[in-house]
Design an enzyme around this catalytic site. Structure first.
Site, mmCIF file in Angstrom:
data_model
loop_
_atom_site.group_PDB
_atom_site.id
_atom_site.type_symbol
_atom_site.label_atom_id
_atom_site.label_comp_id
_atom_site.label_asym_id
_atom_site.label_seq_id
_atom_site.Cartn_x
_atom_site.Cartn_y
_atom_site.Cartn_z
ATOM 1 N N GLY A 151 0.854 -1.193 0.000
ATOM 2 C CA GLY A 151 0.000 0.000 0.000
ATOM 3 C C GLY A 151 0.880 1.229 0.000
ATOM 4 O O GLY A 151 2.019 1.216 -0.492
ATOM 5 N N ARG A 152 0.354 2.309 0.581
ATOM 6 C CA ARG A 152 1.098 3.564 0.623
ATOM 7 C C ARG A 152 2.415 3.396 1.368
ATOM 8 O O ARG A 152 3.489 3.816 0.887
ATOM 9 C CB ARG A 152 0.252 4.637 1.321
ATOM 10 C CG ARG A 152 -1.002 5.021 0.564
ATOM 11 C CD ARG A 152 -1.915 5.836 1.455
ATOM 12 N NE ARG A 152 -2.458 4.998 2.514
ATOM 13 C CZ ARG A 152 -3.709 4.509 2.519
ATOM 14 N NH1 ARG A 152 -4.552 4.829 1.584
ATOM 15 N NH2 ARG A 152 -4.118 3.723 3.505
ATOM 16 N N ILE A 153 2.343 2.797 2.547
ATOM 17 C CA ILE A 153 3.548 2.678 3.375
ATOM 18 C C ILE A 153 4.529 1.694 2.742
ATOM 19 O O ILE A 153 5.736 1.946 2.701
ATOM 20 C CB ILE A 153 3.173 2.274 4.820
ATOM 21 C CG1 ILE A 153 2.322 3.384 5.461
ATOM 22 C CG2 ILE A 153 4.422 2.016 5.657
ATOM 23 C CD1 ILE A 153 1.658 2.996 6.782
ATOM 24 N N SER A 226 2.572 -2.748 11.732
ATOM 25 C CA SER A 226 1.185 -2.563 11.272
ATOM 26 C C SER A 226 0.213 -2.832 12.421
ATOM 27 O O SER A 226 -0.170 -1.896 13.124
ATOM 28 C CB SER A 226 0.901 -3.439 10.056
ATOM 29 O OG SER A 226 1.192 -4.794 10.339
ATOM 30 N N ARG A 227 -0.128 -4.116 12.623
ATOM 31 C CA ARG A 227 -0.925 -4.501 13.779
ATOM 32 C C ARG A 227 -0.438 -5.851 14.278
ATOM 33 O O ARG A 227 -0.129 -6.735 13.478
ATOM 34 C CB ARG A 227 -2.425 -4.611 13.429
ATOM 35 C CG ARG A 227 -3.139 -3.286 13.223
ATOM 36 C CD ARG A 227 -3.271 -2.464 14.507
ATOM 37 N NE ARG A 227 -3.968 -1.211 14.288
ATOM 38 C CZ ARG A 227 -3.368 -0.051 13.958
ATOM 39 N NH1 ARG A 227 -2.059 0.007 13.826
ATOM 40 N NH2 ARG A 227 -4.089 1.038 13.801
ATOM 41 N N GLU A 256 -1.395 -4.378 23.866
ATOM 42 C CA GLU A 256 -0.590 -3.192 24.165
ATOM 43 C C GLU A 256 -1.212 -2.503 25.379
ATOM 44 O O GLU A 256 -2.434 -2.518 25.506
ATOM 45 C CB GLU A 256 -0.590 -2.258 22.945
ATOM 46 C CG GLU A 256 0.045 -2.937 21.731
ATOM 47 C CD GLU A 256 -0.025 -2.115 20.441
ATOM 48 O OE1 GLU A 256 -0.450 -0.950 20.498
ATOM 49 O OE2 GLU A 256 0.331 -2.642 19.388
ATOM 50 N N HIS A 275 4.655 1.087 19.768
ATOM 51 C CA HIS A 275 3.688 1.558 18.766
ATOM 52 C C HIS A 275 3.889 3.055 18.463
ATOM 53 O O HIS A 275 3.022 3.890 18.749
ATOM 54 C CB HIS A 275 2.245 1.290 19.235
ATOM 55 C CG HIS A 275 1.270 1.239 18.100
ATOM 56 N ND1 HIS A 275 0.132 0.454 18.118
ATOM 57 C CD2 HIS A 275 1.255 1.866 16.890
ATOM 58 C CE1 HIS A 275 -0.536 0.610 16.982
ATOM 59 N NE2 HIS A 275 0.127 1.454 16.224
ATOM 60 N N ALA A 277 5.538 4.235 15.302
ATOM 61 C CA ALA A 277 6.087 4.422 13.951
ATOM 62 C C ALA A 277 5.686 5.750 13.311
ATOM 63 O O ALA A 277 6.407 6.278 12.477
ATOM 64 C CB ALA A 277 5.705 3.253 13.044
HETATM 65 C C1 GLV Z 1 -1.134 3.645 13.829
HETATM 66 O O1 GLV Z 1 -0.935 2.470 14.065
HETATM 67 C C2 GLV Z 1 -2.207 4.104 13.028
HETATM 68 O O2 GLV Z 1 -3.082 3.297 12.663
HETATM 69 O O3 GLV Z 1 -2.253 5.303 12.745
HETATM 70 C C1 GLV Z 2 -1.310 2.147 5.005
HETATM 71 O O1 GLV Z 2 -1.752 3.258 5.123
HETATM 72 C C2 GLV Z 2 -0.888 1.665 3.721
HETATM 73 O O2 GLV Z 2 -1.644 1.877 2.768
HETATM 74 O O3 GLV Z 2 0.207 1.102 3.618
#
Ligand code: GLV
Ligand code: GLV
Length: 310
Positions: A151-153, A226-227, A256, A275, A277
């Site tokens: 995805g974006r990240i 991520s999660r 968490e 958590h 990032a």
């Molecule tokens: C962080 O984990 C977010 O979802 O922004």
């Molecule tokens: C999360 O925002 C992604 O698209 O990677």
């Protein structure tokens, strides 16, 4: 005046003159507070620590918008909220680059043992003589980076990898218009670093389990920002304990906060962070602005600038 419940202090609220922001008392459980206060609220501004389930949504009689100060929205019963015509705003894009920076930091720190180095000094374990085999890790440059979820990240991590001459492969449910798409098994068997950048949902929960982890090289690392629930924590723990893989850098967990008595803390091949990032001043400012903009649009009956639509 719109009535909006807010679970954490966020900046820039003064700018919104037609919104009455009501803050959760510091020591109160958020679910309980929302249940008691949401009846006549027009909107809520929450974070990923606030679980918005059907019970809360049912207790809301006027709710128009849920604005979450996060890119993830797995803490919200999205289907149910949307079925009640409640809009959901979230904060993608603004945190992409800082999150990718942090993920790259985790890759380098775990592979080159930067945090272990610091720990060695503060626990007084640095011996007097410089030794050729002291603090050895694995190189990052030139290695194969496997991105789980492009995805974006994931894209932003991919761009950073090119500066390290890495060979990048990825797995995405739908193939992207980018070279390097491979199957899941191949991603795990070929990568030196597996970076997880997937959203959590029914399809991705527990997707990284012992079947996939057992495909990894003994010298490979997992990086998760991520999660927690995307990875089966028991399976990952066992692989780390048995040294089936080289290590893991984890910013997210099943439960968490993680405390010092957590089983992962006793392992010497992990790097754990709380958590964080997206935690840069610039990004948190942009997230606050976007979350408020989303909220305002939703209160006015419009789609938030960034809204969840499934
Ligand atoms: C962080 O984990 C977010 O979802 O922004
Ligand atoms: C999360 O925002 C992604 O698209 O990677």
């Amino acid at each position: 005046m719109y009535r909006v419940l807010v679970t954490e202090k966020i900046p820039f609220t003064d700018y919104y003159k037609d919104i009455d922001f009501i803050y959760k008392p510091e020591n109160m459980d958020s679910h309980q507070w929302l249940m008691e206060s949401i009846n006549d609220a027009d909107g809520i501004l929450i974070t990923l620590s606030d679980r918005i389930d059907s019970e809360i949504i049912d207790a809301a009689k006027k709710l128009k918008v849920i604005s979450t100060y996060s890119v993830g929205y797995d803490h919200i019963d999205v289907k149910y909220a949307l079925s009640r015509n409640i809009k959901i705003g979230y904060t993608p894009d603004v945190l992409t680059e800082s999150t990718a920076d942090f993920i790259f930091g985790l890759i380098i720190c775990i592979a080159r043992r930067i945090c272990s180095g610091y720990e060695t000094i503060i626990s007084n374990k640095w011996e007097y003589r410089w030794k050729p085999d002291f603090m050895l890790g694995h190189d990052v440059y030139g290695k194969t980076l496997g991105i789980l979820g492009l995805g974006r990240i994931g894209h932003a991590v991919m761009r950073r990898a090119s500066g390290f001459d890495m060979n990048v492969i990825y797995y995405n449910r739908t193939e992207r218009d980018v070279n390097g798409h491979v199957g899941l098994n191949e991603l795990f068997s070929r990568s030196d670093f597996i970076v997880i950048t997937l959203p959590l949902n029914d399809e991705t929960r527990n997707i990284v389990n012992k079947d996939l982890i057992s495909k990894m090289k003994k010298t490979a690392y997992i990086i998760n920002a991520s999660r927690g629930h995307i990875v089966n924590e028991d399976d990952l723990y066992n692989a780390l304990l048995n040294r089936d893989i080289a290590g893991a850098a984890l910013d997210v967990f099943d439960n968490e906060p993680v405390r010092a008595d957590n089983r992962f803390v006793k392992l010497d091949n992990v790097l754990l962070t709380p958590h964080m990032a997206s935690a840069s001043y610039e990004t948190r400012r942009d997230m606050a602005n976007l979350a408020l903009k989303n909220l305002e649009l939703g209160l006015h009956g419009l789609n938030p600038e960034k809204y969840v639509n499934i």
